[in-house]
Design a protein around this motif. Structure first.
Motif, PDB file in Angstrom:
ATOM      1  N   GLN A 142     -14.012   3.711   5.323  1.00  0.00           N
ATOM      2  CA  GLN A 142     -12.598   2.853   5.614  1.00  0.00           C
ATOM      3  C   GLN A 142     -11.567   3.536   4.633  1.00  0.00           C
ATOM      4  OE1 GLN A 142     -13.593  -1.005   3.940  1.00  0.00           O
ATOM      5  NE2 GLN A 142     -12.152  -0.439   1.979  1.00  0.00           N
ATOM      6  N   GLY A 192     -11.047  11.368   5.176  1.00  0.00           N
ATOM      7  CA  GLY A 192      -9.983  11.982   5.002  1.00  0.00           C
ATOM      8  C   GLY A 192      -9.171  11.834   6.391  1.00  0.00           C
ATOM      9  N   LEU A 198     -12.419   1.139  -2.276  1.00  0.00           N
ATOM     10  CA  LEU A 198     -13.431   0.426  -2.608  1.00  0.00           C
ATOM     11  C   LEU A 198     -14.606   0.988  -2.191  1.00  0.00           C
ATOM     12  CD1 LEU A 198     -12.047  -3.179  -1.774  1.00  0.00           C
ATOM     13  CD2 LEU A 198     -12.581  -1.988  -4.147  1.00  0.00           C
ATOM     14  N   GLN A 199     -14.883   1.071  -0.902  1.00  0.00           N
ATOM     15  CA  GLN A 199     -16.394   1.500  -0.270  1.00  0.00           C
ATOM     16  C   GLN A 199     -16.204   2.628   0.786  1.00  0.00           C
ATOM     17  OE1 GLN A 199     -16.427  -2.071  -0.002  1.00  0.00           O
ATOM     18  NE2 GLN A 199     -15.182  -1.923   1.913  1.00  0.00           N
ATOM     19  N   ARG A 203      -7.782  14.980   0.659  1.00  0.00           N
ATOM     20  CA  ARG A 203      -8.066  15.960   1.735  1.00  0.00           C
ATOM     21  C   ARG A 203      -8.656  17.352   1.257  1.00  0.00           C
ATOM     22  NH1 ARG A 203      -6.093  11.913   4.548  1.00  0.00           N
ATOM     23  NH2 ARG A 203      -4.343  11.669   3.158  1.00  0.00           N
ATOM     24  N   GLY A 206      -1.004   8.077  -0.537  1.00  0.00           N
ATOM     25  CA  GLY A 206      -1.112   8.938  -1.674  1.00  0.00           C
ATOM     26  C   GLY A 206      -0.046  10.334  -1.351  1.00  0.00           C
ATOM     27  N   ASP A 264     -16.331  10.506   1.596  1.00  0.00           N
ATOM     28  CA  ASP A 264     -15.400   9.325   1.441  1.00  0.00           C
ATOM     29  C   ASP A 264     -15.437   8.877  -0.020  1.00  0.00           C
ATOM     30  OD1 ASP A 264     -14.597   8.613   3.976  1.00  0.00           O
ATOM     31  OD2 ASP A 264     -16.329   7.421   4.333  1.00  0.00           O
ATOM     32  N   LYS A 320       0.797  -1.158   0.019  1.00  0.00           N
ATOM     33  CA  LYS A 320      -0.008   0.179  -0.022  1.00  0.00           C
ATOM     34  C   LYS A 320       0.799   1.218  -0.009  1.00  0.00           C
ATOM     35  CE  LYS A 320      -2.153   3.484   2.103  1.00  0.00           C
ATOM     36  NZ  LYS A 320      -2.945   4.248   3.043  1.00  0.00           N
ATOM     37  N   THR A 374      -7.434   3.436   2.317  1.00  0.00           N
ATOM     38  CA  THR A 374      -6.842   2.111   1.434  1.00  0.00           C
ATOM     39  C   THR A 374      -6.164   1.284   2.159  1.00  0.00           C
ATOM     40  OG1 THR A 374      -5.394   3.975   1.048  1.00  0.00           O
ATOM     41  CG2 THR A 374      -7.083   3.891  -0.497  1.00  0.00           C
ATOM     42  N   GLY A 399      -5.367   8.274  -1.411  1.00  0.00           N
ATOM     43  CA  GLY A 399      -5.574   9.699  -1.875  1.00  0.00           C
ATOM     44  C   GLY A 399      -4.827  10.881  -1.605  1.00  0.00           C
ATOM     45  N   GLY A 400      -3.994  10.686  -0.495  1.00  0.00           N
ATOM     46  CA  GLY A 400      -3.150  11.834  -0.200  1.00  0.00           C
ATOM     47  C   GLY A 400      -3.761  13.035  -0.203  1.00  0.00           C
TER      48      GLY A 400
END
Ligand code: UTP
Length: 232
Positions: free
Chosen positions: A119, A184, A115-116, A50, A11, A67, A8, A121, A45-46
């Motif tokens: 949560q 975030g 994904l959803q 945010r 981001g 999200d 993982k 990554t 996402g890094g």
């Protein structure tokens, strides 16, 4: 030696003040191409996540909507990495575990994002690692391990060479308080990740993504004392 590894990449590692750190993205791509033990990569996402989440929240978006924006940005970041790796990767970011399985059946390296809602990554990485029966999940972030307190503020902060998921939850909760499950704001190990690590046989290691040589080191010797090992 670990032979089935999931990675993982936080981001934040893809960005600097000027925007996308293309040099770092290229270095990751070259490293991933020459490391056949790595079977799947999940990108976070890094800062871009945010930025959108804060803007949307200020405009009245629900946490679920925020999200979803985070998920969209992680997929965009994943697409950047796909571009940098080139033909040896599956060309698009799968949006479900089922799509991941189909992409993997092509024999190409697969890059995933979120994904959803609910949560981070890291949870996606834990789910994919469990799905693949990976023998190692490496979580790369911008710090070199888990500390008992903020190493930027406290010079006497100590790195844990190993920590249980329950201990880790306590350390993270102390720092985050009520924000532990806001879009975030999910910490490096969110509640979903912790529960899946607890039920699986997965071995997890947190490392700095700025030292790529450390990743090879931990793949060759999963017992090496670098970063923080997360145990059940
Ligand atoms: P992450 O918080 O996982 O990104 O995803 P990151 O880059 O790893 O975070 P840092 O920079 O290393 O701390 C960005 C946001 O996307 C949403 C969450 O809001 C998360 O905070 N997200 C991501 C989901 O809702 N579901 C997912 O499966 C993944």
């Amino acid at each position: 030696m670990a032979s089935r590894v999931v990675i993982k990449i936080g981001g934040s590692l893809f960005f600097d003040d000027a925007g996308v750190n293309t040099d770092r993205v290229q270095k990751f791509a070259q490293f991933l191409k020459k490391t056949p033990e790595i079977q799947a990569i999940i990108v976070g996402g890094g800062r871009i996540a945010r930025t959108y989440i804060q803007g949307a929240r200020a405009l009245g978006a629900s946490e679920t909507e925020c999200d979803l924006l985070g998920i969209a940005t992680s997929r965009i970041n994943g697409q950047l990495l796909i571009r940098a790796i080139g033909d040896t990767t599956y060309p698009w970011v799968p949006k479900s575990v089922e799509e991941f399985a189909k992409a993997r059946a092509t024999g190409k390296l697969v890059v995933m994002g979120g994904l959803q809602p609910g949560q981070s990554t890291t949870s996606v990485a834990v789910i994919i690692a469990e799905f693949l029966h990976a023998d190692l999940l490496v979580v790369l972030t911008d710090v070199d391990g888990i500390y008992d307190k903020d190493p930027h503020k406290f010079p006497d902060a100590k790195r844990f060479s190993s920590i249980t998921v329950d201990q880790l939850q306590k350390v993270l909760q102390k720092g985050a308080g009520a924000k532990i499950a806001a879009a975030g704001e999910y910490q490096i190990f969110d509640p979903v990740s912790s529960e899946i690590v607890k039920r699986s046989q997965l071995s997890v290691h947190l490392l700095s993504g700025k030292e790529l040589a450390q990743i090879s080191h931990i793949i060759k010797d999963p017992a090496a004392d670098i970063g923080t090992k997360i145990t059940r």
